[in-house]
Write an enzyme that holds these catalytic residues in place. Sequence first.
Site, PDB file in Angstrom:
ATOM      1  N   GLU A 163       0.722  -1.129   0.121  1.00  0.00           N
ATOM      2  CA  GLU A 163      -0.059   0.055  -0.089  1.00  0.00           C
ATOM      3  C   GLU A 163       0.781   1.091  -0.020  1.00  0.00           C
ATOM      4  OE1 GLU A 163      -3.188  -0.027   2.619  1.00  0.00           O
ATOM      5  OE2 GLU A 163      -4.128  -2.016   1.971  1.00  0.00           O
ATOM      6  N   GLU A 372      -5.645  -8.853   0.828  1.00  0.00           N
ATOM      7  CA  GLU A 372      -6.313  -8.239   1.863  1.00  0.00           C
ATOM      8  C   GLU A 372      -7.614  -8.093   1.790  1.00  0.00           C
ATOM      9  OE1 GLU A 372      -4.522  -5.184   4.673  1.00  0.00           O
ATOM     10  OE2 GLU A 372      -2.443  -5.797   3.861  1.00  0.00           O
TER      11      GLU A 372
END
Length: 479
Positions: A163, A372
Amino acid sequence: WNPRFPTGFLFGASSAAWQVEGATTEDGRTPAVIDLNSQKKAPFVDNKFTADHYHRYAEDVALMKECGLTSYRFSIAWPRIIPAADGAVNPAGVAFYNNLIDELLAAGITPIVTLYHYDMPVWAQEELGGWRSRDIIPAFEHYVRTCFEAFGDRVKYWLSINEQNMQICYGDWLGVSKGVEDWFRDKWKINHIMNLCHATAVNLCHELVDGGKIGPVPGYVPIYPETCRPEDQIAAMNAEEFTEKIWCDTYAYGDYSPFVYNYWSNNHIDPDIRPGDIETMKRAKSDFLAVNCYRSNTARHAPADAEAQEYLLNASGKKGELTFPVVPGQYALTRNPYVEYTDWDWEIDPVAMRYALRYLWDHYRLPMVITENGLGAHETKSPDGRVHDPQRLDYIRDNLYQIGLAIEDGVDVFGYNAWTFTDLLSTGNGMAKRYGFVFIDTTDEEQKATDDVSALALTRIPKDSYYWYKSFISSGATQ
Ligand code: BGP
């Protein structure tokens, strides 16, 4: 519902070293910036023990095997492998990941390994400047080379930086903006250095790991326009650009888009791109996109004279405490009346998963693995000794259903890794916000009260969602 996933589809779960391992001062590991940053946050997110996966990994892998998992996505802690500026490799750190990888392979579970999930070593921050300085590039290269050489014979799926988009968007939260004076401008220099590190990892993986595949891990939040008002559509496009598209474009094409160059020029931003950089980035061809997707956002028009508002995430777990951001002239985010919200004000929107997969496939034509997806909740043991998590069970089931639909739409997805396998430390809420299929019997208060891990029970209790996932995997969901 009779979902069909491609043969060999990976059903797994996910974690990150600093959130699950504990043992932060053991066997030569030195501190990471996020350790120190997290300790300052309310209520308590000190990672000294957390789930103690470092000592109990064999028990955790046995539970994964029992559940039927075929993949486990975890990260390597940089300061466990290279604890100091002299670059010496820590044999105890290498041994820990060797043991974990061997345990997984013996259980028939494919390791998917993240190289960087927020744990910048303090030595690298203090002596090299962390992500602020190009001196970090050779240090990162040394670290990832060490990982590929040590584990590349058995690990074939690699992830570069977790991320990056969220780290740049929420720099303070994740420790990246430490010591930066003009964040508005300098974050683009930091972002460029991260892109060079990503590219370095991709290029080295292809060189050193026989049959190795590697990809980036954008956090992807689909953005819907609030209404069919044309200005809201542009606002949604702006939000999309500035929170995720800029990153995905760069990973896929190895260069920044004309939109970004134009934005930098209009705002007198110099990202410090040097000769040869774009060539390095272009050479780094990702094999896949790893996608973290939990929720959606909704955007509306924000006029240029609107009052700016920072994104204040809900850190209390009391519904309604989130403050949506307003970026004058670009967009404002707002509440979506068509979806439910978690206690932390995250949209519960499984359709967003299908949207994300369709969007990313249409734009980039790269195979995808979900690394995720999950639901954070307050949870305790019930009087019957079990942990009932119906909200998570529904969430995971509904997301898998939407992935099935995306696959029917023609999208190339090869795996799903829910966040998380065991409860672990949430970035902002410690153990108070739980995500696991497996409950860890501990609280923040108990962790805070001791300096001795053996004083904590940390018993593993599979939740209802664990048994549901197990029956789903064994039901022959793959064709
Ligand atoms: C992702 C991060 C994870 C994880 C997850 C849940 O963005 O990659 O590290 O923490 O979000 O977030 P939180 O713990 O804040 O609920």
